[in-house]
Design an enzyme around this catalytic site. Structure first.
Site, PDB file in Angstrom:
ATOM      1  N   GLU A  70       8.201  11.282  12.249  1.00 59.08           N
ATOM      2  CA  GLU A  70       9.319  10.720  11.498  1.00 59.08           C
ATOM      3  C   GLU A  70      10.640  10.893  12.254  1.00 59.08           C
ATOM      4  OE1 GLU A  70       8.374  12.874   7.942  1.00 59.08           O
ATOM      5  OE2 GLU A  70       7.193  11.241   7.107  1.00 59.08           O
ATOM      6  N   ASP A 117       2.781  28.258   1.556  1.00 58.11           N
ATOM      7  CA  ASP A 117       2.541  28.303   3.005  1.00 58.11           C
ATOM      8  C   ASP A 117       2.311  29.710   3.547  1.00 58.11           C
ATOM      9  OD1 ASP A 117       2.792  25.613   3.028  1.00 58.11           O
ATOM     10  OD2 ASP A 117       4.696  25.531   4.119  1.00 58.11           O
ATOM     11  N   ALA A 120       3.323  20.160   0.081  1.00 53.91           N
ATOM     12  CA  ALA A 120       4.003  20.427  -1.187  1.00 53.91           C
ATOM     13  C   ALA A 120       3.045  20.398  -2.392  1.00 53.91           C
ATOM     14  CB  ALA A 120       5.157  19.442  -1.369  1.00 53.91           C
TER      15      ALA A 120
END
Lengths: 438, 438
Positions: free
Chosen positions: A187, A316, A332
């Site tokens: 991205e 995480d 998430a």
């Protein structure tokens, strides 16, 4: 506090004032927030501690780093989220250790916090695979400060190239290297290329920003290794169309302020961004328990810590196995599910019910975008790419944002950016403390 | 560059290719921007230099400092504003001197810039009246970084008070001192009080934020000294209603990290904001010309520098007299008028017309706000206060913002803040480099 006036029932359960139970949750990321939101029980008092005053919507942080979104679109004050929850106290503080025998959490500033139950949801930070000296030259993307640092460096590189009269310097300033081709790396590379090719060319007089090189380096055989090969191939083509040079099967062996060594070849580059690896927060060392190679705590099936039934590790920071032996990914939705699961375990415990449950991960799919109109969605059997995937990606991210204002603000920023090419947050702010960088 | 093919007219004027003239404008504040926007002439090449990549809408900066507006609502990339102006080059650079005989501007990084005409519009910064050592403990409000620093300190003070178990420490953390009761000081004090009284109380569990004290200190006899007495009196009452303690005729004699001495009395306070004085940028020393006490260059009636007809100084760096002997105030409309005026002078000069014009300031009135629904407007003969003035203030500020996106974004942030009490940008970002501060 006044003594309870409720007569004590000899059976000690049904009619008694519930005993106060103090749950301390460290970390207000997706896991910690989901837990606190899902958990409310009589007699339960919750304290949520975070070293930031805000929850961060990590999936869109790369858009802050690349000028599309303002910082305030992806961050919310934690205490504001629990304004109406009188049972929840929010504390800004940095946890530096846990005393499991005294059941106390040590804070860097301020008195220690006593707990009855402790949940560590402290997330992950970048890992430089033993090369911590690279961090100054190649920042990662975990906090708002990381995002504004990357934004400043990317924009400053174009600004300095516009002033520079040295051809080699100019070329190094217009070379952007992104290390790691997971969703964040892809991205970032895509938007930096878009900035150089589409957004900035008309605004510079001395340089042609379209000459900028964006290099995406990946040690593995393909981009987006967690996605099916077909989707990786699509993303590879989309990156090429945007002008990104993708170097798979290439490892970075050195990074300095002026150059990156990719394989054996040195590439002069002033801007390097690290998107290659993460390591868990030091929760395992606080607890003195076993961790996996990435520093994650190996938890029980109910996400509690072996030997510490009153301590849970989620998100995480936890190494959680799926039934098929694979690890639950660091996404998430996985973090949220773990938070909600532990809320259920604690509810059951507090009401005296048996809690022999095991966490089971529901795979909700995986999404990534590569730029305007291009994205991939992997729902397992169903795989989408192109415009449909892009819309789905956008809608999903707006949906998962917290609060109406953020949704309107992000939608407005996107609309503006895509319609006019004027990104909302093209700001160079704060000086860089790292020597030699703007 | 190819030689001009136009035959040279012996008369040397009408038919000749216009001679290239290079105008360098230093500073992209209201004055510099207005000048460049109003000036386009054949053969004229303009370079605009600023040490920031963005123009800042100063009148709303205090709302960034007080969590109402995100940074990106009040700042725009300068080069984006001149995207379609091929005659305008934007450079990010810090000017460190001017060589008037060689007609060159020295930059901190990069080669010097040659000019035919130079305009200095470098603004002002805070002045601590000889106490520069106060700056660390009492930041002023001139840049986006200043605004995020003040925002961080104000929000951190409440956060630290929530953790503190020392009553005296808590009280000092909940004491906010604003020095200087001009429009910025009044607006800052008003919003900090509003935060403490209305926005934050429901979110804290260990402290009552309504106990916070906001003290506004002013050496002069009344708040808003530039406004008529009647309006000052109204603002004084409005501040009292918001819970601000106004101390007029009080001077600050010392500021440290832990306390402020106001008059003879020491007040323990962890957050101090400086809104008391400004001094001009060092343009006068670059040019080695006469300045007034605030460091402003004394300019001619056409805003050029005495003895340097090719150099102009405009905006907050210039000391400009009105016909009645008063000084032109340091306000955005005055800066814009000066920029537009110099654009006219230069247009006339470039076309060979006489330029014996004198700048004349048109007073457009003066506005200030004190919080939700309360403001004052001074149009000279007409004076307004209360809700009408507040609406006028809001509409004027939205109107003068640059670009549709900013207008929508600011309107949305205001609407949200006033309707829901959830301010858009309650973020603590960046660590403070000043010792002892969060």
């Amino acid at each position: 506090m006044p003594q309870s006036q409720t007569p004590v029932d000899p059976a000690g359960k049904s009619r008694a004032e519930p005993k106060q139970h103090h749950l301390v949750v460290v970390g207000a990321g997706f896991a910690g927030l989901a837990l606190v939101k899902a958990l409310k029980a009589p007699g339960l008092r919750i304290t949520i501690v975070d070293q930031r005053n805000h929850h961060l919507f990590q999936p869109l942080l790369y858009q802050v780093a690349t000028t599309i979104l303002p910082t305030s679109d992806v961050a919310w004050p934690i205490r504001n989220l629990f304004k109406t929850r009188q049972d929840v106290t929010t504390l800004l503080g940095e946890v530096v250790g846990v005393d499991t025998s005294a059941r106390r959490v040590a804070l860097k500033d301020g008195p220690p916090l006593s707990y009855d139950t402790l949940v560590l949801a402290t997330g992950a930070r970048h890992s430089y695979f033993g090369h911590d000296e690279w961090e100054g030259a190649a920042p990662g993307l975990k906090s708002l400060e990381d995002a504004t640092t990357i934004r400043r460096r990317v924009l400053s590189a174009f600004e300095r190239a516009e002033v520079s009269q040295d051809e080699a310097e100019r070329s190094a300033l217009l070379t952007f290297v992104v290390v790691g081709a997971g969703p964040t790396g892809v991205e970032l590379a895509g938007i930096i290329a878009d900035l150089a090719q589409r957004i900035l060319p008309k605004e510079f007089r001395n340089i042609d920003t379209r000459q900028a090189r964006v290099i995406l380096v990946e040690a593995g055989p393909r981009v987006l290794p967690a996605f099916p090969e077909k989707l990786s191939a699509y993303v590879d083509r989309a990156l090429a169309r945007l002008g990104v040079t993708v170097l798979t099967r290439h490892a970075v062996s050195s990074i300095s302020d002026s150059a990156v060594t990719i394989g054996d070849a040195g590439t002069p580059a002033r801007t390097v961004i690290w998107a290659a690896g993460v390591t868990a927060s030091p929760a395992a060392s606080w607890l003195d328990v076993e961790a996996d190679r990435a520093g994650r705590v190996k938890v029980e099936r109910d996400l509690s810590v072996p030997g510490h039934p009153g301590i849970f590790v989620i998100g995480d920071t936890a190494c959680v196995m799926r039934d098929d032996g694979r690890q639950v990914p660091g996404l998430a939705p996985a973090a949220k599910q773990q938070g909600q699961f532990v809320a259920g375990v604690l509810k059951a415990r507090l009401s005296g019910r048996s809690t022999r449950r095991a966490f089971s991960y529901r795979d909700m799919g995986n999404l990534a975008t590569v730029g305007k109109g291009a994205a991939v969605v992997d729902f397992g059997r169903i795989q989408l790419k192109g415009a449909i995937a892009w819309w789905l990606w956008g809608i999903a991210h707006i949906y998962f944002l917290i609060g109406t204002r953020s949704r309107i603000a992000v939608a407005l920023s996107w609309l503006w950016s895509y319609a006019t090419g004027r990104n909302s947050a093209r700001l160079i702010t704060q000086r860089d403390v790292h020597a030699g960088k703007p």
